[in-house]
Design an enzyme around this catalytic site. Structure first.
Site, mmCIF file in Angstrom:
data_model
loop_
_atom_site.group_PDB
_atom_site.id
_atom_site.type_symbol
_atom_site.label_atom_id
_atom_site.label_comp_id
_atom_site.label_asym_id
_atom_site.label_seq_id
_atom_site.Cartn_x
_atom_site.Cartn_y
_atom_site.Cartn_z
ATOM 1 N N CYS A 70 61.724 49.226 39.270
ATOM 2 C CA CYS A 70 60.954 49.638 39.307
ATOM 3 C C CYS A 70 60.266 50.546 37.624
ATOM 4 O O CYS A 70 59.736 50.784 37.546
ATOM 5 C CB CYS A 70 59.427 48.522 40.129
ATOM 6 N N HIS A 120 52.600 50.047 36.583
ATOM 7 C CA HIS A 120 53.820 48.927 36.512
ATOM 8 C C HIS A 120 53.248 47.182 37.023
ATOM 9 O O HIS A 120 52.618 47.563 37.785
ATOM 10 C CB HIS A 120 54.924 49.798 37.387
ATOM 11 N N ASN A 135 56.943 39.660 37.463
ATOM 12 C CA ASN A 135 57.146 41.008 37.418
ATOM 13 C C ASN A 135 58.553 40.975 36.763
ATOM 14 O O ASN A 135 59.566 40.787 37.235
ATOM 15 C CB ASN A 135 56.666 41.661 39.010
#
Ligand code: ACO
Length: 335
Positions: free
Chosen positions: A115, A262, A292
């Protein structure tokens, strides 16, 4: 010394929209559970007959970024490609993209920081530009996660969280002071590597050939996560690393025009926003639409804002990420 300015961004997501209600038909979950815990309403998955790959999404995102920057693939000196879901186990997806763009023998490298991958990739590209080695670099975050998700009740803890997508940003050298990437701040803590990981195909403590291992276990080939531990660390590290970037540049949260966290969980974003005392109009989230998308999240956020005409000359953007590794990172960008 040169600085890196972002001169174009683009993104691409598969057409197929998978809503929480679609997932309810595949596993024991509910739209209410998913929205309440994560904020996600829908995500995109490559689902037959639509075919694609991590490199192909990156290619489509790159063409958009190139067009917005009024550049051609020939103008790019190198590719830095962040992904945890490459097309092949090796080589990385960077070289596939390099070939698709017809970039001759220009270099391409992959970054594996999950990520935080896009900020790590930006940082690598920024160093190449600062030293004068390259003038323009294509930075990618792209992920095809749907292939590794177990979309049954057994895998619901992870299956509802992720989506497919790709984003691109073009960095260009500038001699203008105080513009572009002001700094990048990177961290990792490998003691937590197995808290969020996919184990197979890996080489860890094997002592046997992979060909002998004919029955790969579900928990080895699908992503595993201790969600609560990740959550606790994310809400600590993301504000911390954002403050580190601000302090390094003599700035405070009040100087931020737009904060891009994020997108792992809307609750994480909201807690980080609260810590930084940022008003709603200075934070942009799109996890509701895409879930995500790991390394692709931040360039997709940037491209979304670009399309909405919400990136203005002189504005200060702060980007922060946290994820598997653990890795976490931040950057400040002055447009
Ligand atoms: N639908 C319905 N129920 C579910 C689902 C689902 N999809 N998934 C889990 N549950 C159940 C669990 O089985 C559990 O049931 P039990 O209490 O009967 O045992 C209950 O819901 C609670 O589960 P928790 O895992 O404790 O739920 P939590 O509130 O922690 O939320 C979540 C889970 C959303 C995953 C959260 O922990 C989180 O967001 N963690 C951080 C994720 C993150 O930041 N990841 C990093 C990026 S990813 C990367 O780097 C690749």
């Amino acid at each position: 010394m040169f600085h890196s300015k972002i001169v174009g961004v683009g993104h691409f997501v598969p057409e197929n929209v998978v809503t929480n209600h679609d997932l309810e038909k595949l596993m024991d979950t509910s739209d209410e559970w998913i929205q309440e815990r994560t904020g996600i309403q829908e995500r995109r998955f490559y689902t037959p007959p639509e075919k694609g790959s991590t490199a192909k999404m990156a290619y489509k995102a790159s063409l958009i970024a190139l067009e917005r920057a009024k550049l051609k693939p020939d103008d790019i000196d190198a590719i830095v490609f962040a992904t945890l879901s490459p097309d092949f186990y090796f080589p990385g997806s960077g070289v596939l993209l390099q070939h698709m763009l017809g970039m001759g023998t220009k270099p391409a490298l992959d970054v594996r920081a999950q990520c935080s991958g896009f900020i790590y990739a930006l940082s690598v590209a920024d160093q190449f530009i600062k030293t004068g080695m390259y003038k323009r670099i294509l930075v990618i975050g792209s992920e095809t996660q749907s292939i590794a998700l177990d979309l049954t009740t057994r895998g619901r803890g992870m299956g509802v969280l992720f989506g497919d997508g790709g984003g691109a940003a073009i960095l260009e050298a500038t001699e203008e002071e105080g513009k572009g990437i002001l700094s990048t701040h990177l961290h990792s803590q490998g003691e937590f590597a197995d808290v969020l990981c996919i184990r197979e195909p890996g080489t860890n403590e094997k002592g046997h050939s992979v060909y002998e291992n004919q029955h790969l276990q579900f928990d080895k080939i699908s992503p595993q996560m201790d969600g609560q531990l990740v959550f606790k660390n994310a809400i600590k590290r993301m504000p911390e690393v954002t403050m580190e970037a601000l302090q390094a540049n003599g700035l405070t949260p009040a100087d931020i025009d737009m904060f891009l966290p994020h997108q792992a969980n809307l609750r994480i974003s909201q807690m980080v926003q609260k810590f930084l005392r940022l008003p709603d109009d200075k934070v942009y989230n799109n996890i509701q639409k895409y879930g995500n998308t790991t390394a692709a999240t931040l360039p997709i956020l940037l491209s979304d804002l670009w399309e909405q005409g919400r990136i203005k000359e002189g504005q200060l953007f702060a980007l922060a990420a946290f994820g598997s590794g653990f890795t976490w990172a931040s950057t400040l960008i002055r447009w």
